[in-house]
Design a protein around this motif. Structure first.
Motif, PDB file in Angstrom:
ATOM      1  N   ARG A   5       0.863  -1.174   0.000  1.00 52.25           N
ATOM      2  CA  ARG A   5       0.000   0.000   0.000  1.00 52.25           C
ATOM      3  C   ARG A   5       0.901   1.226   0.000  1.00 52.25           C
ATOM      4  N   ARG A   6       0.328   2.363  -0.349  1.00 54.92           N
ATOM      5  CA  ARG A   6       1.063   3.628  -0.257  1.00 54.92           C
ATOM      6  C   ARG A   6       0.447   4.433   0.871  1.00 54.92           C
ATOM      7  N   GLU A   7       1.299   4.961   1.706  1.00 52.69           N
ATOM      8  CA  GLU A   7       0.842   5.791   2.807  1.00 52.69           C
ATOM      9  C   GLU A   7       1.786   6.984   2.927  1.00 52.69           C
ATOM     10  N   HIS A   8       1.245   8.183   2.751  1.00 51.71           N
ATOM     11  CA  HIS A   8       2.048   9.414   2.783  1.00 51.71           C
ATOM     12  C   HIS A   8       3.243   9.320   1.838  1.00 51.71           C
ATOM     13  N   ASP A   9       3.014   8.857   0.634  1.00 47.92           N
ATOM     14  CA  ASP A   9       4.056   8.716  -0.389  1.00 47.92           C
ATOM     15  C   ASP A   9       5.143   7.711  -0.032  1.00 47.92           C
ATOM     16  N   VAL A  10       4.890   6.858   0.928  1.00 46.35           N
ATOM     17  CA  VAL A  10       5.818   5.787   1.304  1.00 46.35           C
ATOM     18  C   VAL A  10       5.218   4.465   0.838  1.00 46.35           C
ATOM     19  N   LEU A  11       6.012   3.653   0.139  1.00 48.68           N
ATOM     20  CA  LEU A  11       5.583   2.314  -0.245  1.00 48.68           C
ATOM     21  C   LEU A  11       5.731   1.409   0.969  1.00 48.68           C
ATOM     22  N   PRO A  40      10.963   6.595  -7.185  1.00 46.01           N
ATOM     23  CA  PRO A  40      11.919   6.699  -6.085  1.00 46.01           C
ATOM     24  C   PRO A  40      11.279   6.766  -4.691  1.00 46.01           C
ATOM     25  N   ALA A  41      10.052   6.301  -4.551  1.00 47.38           N
ATOM     26  CA  ALA A  41       9.367   6.364  -3.256  1.00 47.38           C
ATOM     27  C   ALA A  41      10.159   5.628  -2.179  1.00 47.38           C
ATOM     28  N   PRO A  42      10.203   6.172  -0.966  1.00 47.96           N
ATOM     29  CA  PRO A  42      10.817   5.437   0.132  1.00 47.96           C
ATOM     30  C   PRO A  42      10.055   4.133   0.383  1.00 47.96           C
ATOM     31  N   VAL A  43      10.773   3.119   0.837  1.00 45.93           N
ATOM     32  CA  VAL A  43      10.197   1.792   1.038  1.00 45.93           C
ATOM     33  C   VAL A  43      10.286   1.410   2.510  1.00 45.93           C
ATOM     34  N   ASP A 105       3.908   3.315  12.692  1.00 45.91           N
ATOM     35  CA  ASP A 105       3.582   4.741  12.560  1.00 45.91           C
ATOM     36  C   ASP A 105       4.837   5.609  12.594  1.00 45.91           C
ATOM     37  N   ALA A 106       5.754   5.308  13.489  1.00 40.81           N
ATOM     38  CA  ALA A 106       6.997   6.060  13.574  1.00 40.81           C
ATOM     39  C   ALA A 106       7.856   5.849  12.335  1.00 40.81           C
ATOM     40  N   ALA A 107       7.858   4.640  11.804  1.00 38.49           N
ATOM     41  CA  ALA A 107       8.655   4.341  10.623  1.00 38.49           C
ATOM     42  C   ALA A 107       8.136   5.093   9.404  1.00 38.49           C
ATOM     43  N   ILE A 108       6.816   5.142   9.235  1.00 39.78           N
ATOM     44  CA  ILE A 108       6.239   5.864   8.096  1.00 39.78           C
ATOM     45  C   ILE A 108       6.539   7.349   8.216  1.00 39.78           C
ATOM     46  N   ALA A 109       6.363   7.897   9.405  1.00 38.90           N
ATOM     47  CA  ALA A 109       6.657   9.318   9.608  1.00 38.90           C
ATOM     48  C   ALA A 109       8.117   9.623   9.334  1.00 38.90           C
ATOM     49  N   SER A 110       9.003   8.754   9.764  1.00 39.41           N
ATOM     50  CA  SER A 110      10.428   8.946   9.549  1.00 39.41           C
ATOM     51  C   SER A 110      10.788   8.885   8.060  1.00 39.41           C
ATOM     52  N   ALA A 111      10.261   7.893   7.364  1.00 40.15           N
ATOM     53  CA  ALA A 111      10.547   7.756   5.935  1.00 40.15           C
ATOM     54  C   ALA A 111       9.987   8.928   5.146  1.00 40.15           C
ATOM     55  N   TYR A 112       8.785   9.340   5.476  1.00 42.93           N
ATOM     56  CA  TYR A 112       8.159  10.466   4.789  1.00 42.93           C
ATOM     57  C   TYR A 112       8.950  11.742   5.027  1.00 42.93           C
ATOM     58  N   GLY A 113       9.352  11.957   6.278  1.00 41.82           N
ATOM     59  CA  GLY A 113      10.135  13.147   6.610  1.00 41.82           C
ATOM     60  C   GLY A 113      11.500  13.162   5.929  1.00 41.82           C
TER      61      GLY A 113
END
Length: 116
Positions: A5-11, A40-43, A105-113
């Motif tokens: 899935r994609r969440e906040h531009d993170v794969l 190039p989306a973060p994974v 949740d922390a991982a997605i926020a970190s990757a997105y940031g």
């Protein structure tokens, strides 16, 4: 075995079951197929509780090594401390490092940031 899935531009790829020793290469290949398709989306690879095994960690590490030339931010999440240690201790230090988290949740926020 693997969903995305994609969440906040993170794969976000979720491994649902243990691939076993013989399935490591196949899982790493499947992860890389998604990485290339969404580049190039973060994974972020989420290792589900049923998949928290050394074989899964090995597949994730293989995929991370293959991402070295793609300049893709690659991170992993596992609730299992022993799997997190395996990932941290065996991650390739060349190129971008493997970021390992215990919470999605922390991982997605970190990757997105980091990608912004």
């Amino acid at each position: 075995m693997l969903s995305h899935r994609r969440e906040h531009d993170v794969l976000v790829l979720t491994v649902h079951e243990d691939p076993g020793i013989s399935g490591r290469a196949g899982l790493a290949g499947a992860i890389m197929d998604f990485v290339r398709a969404f580049q190039p989306a973060p994974v972020l690879v989420v290792i589900g509780d049923a998949a928290a095994t050394p074989a899964t960690a090995s597949a994730v590490l293989r995929a991370h090594r293959r991402c070295g030339d793609l300049d893709v931010l690659f991170s992993a999440v596992s609730h299992d401390a022993s799997v997190r240690r395996l990932l941290e201790d065996n991650a390739d230090s060349g190129g971008r490092g493997l970021v390992v988290h215990s919470r999605v949740d922390a991982a997605i926020a970190s990757a997105y940031g980091a990608a912004a």
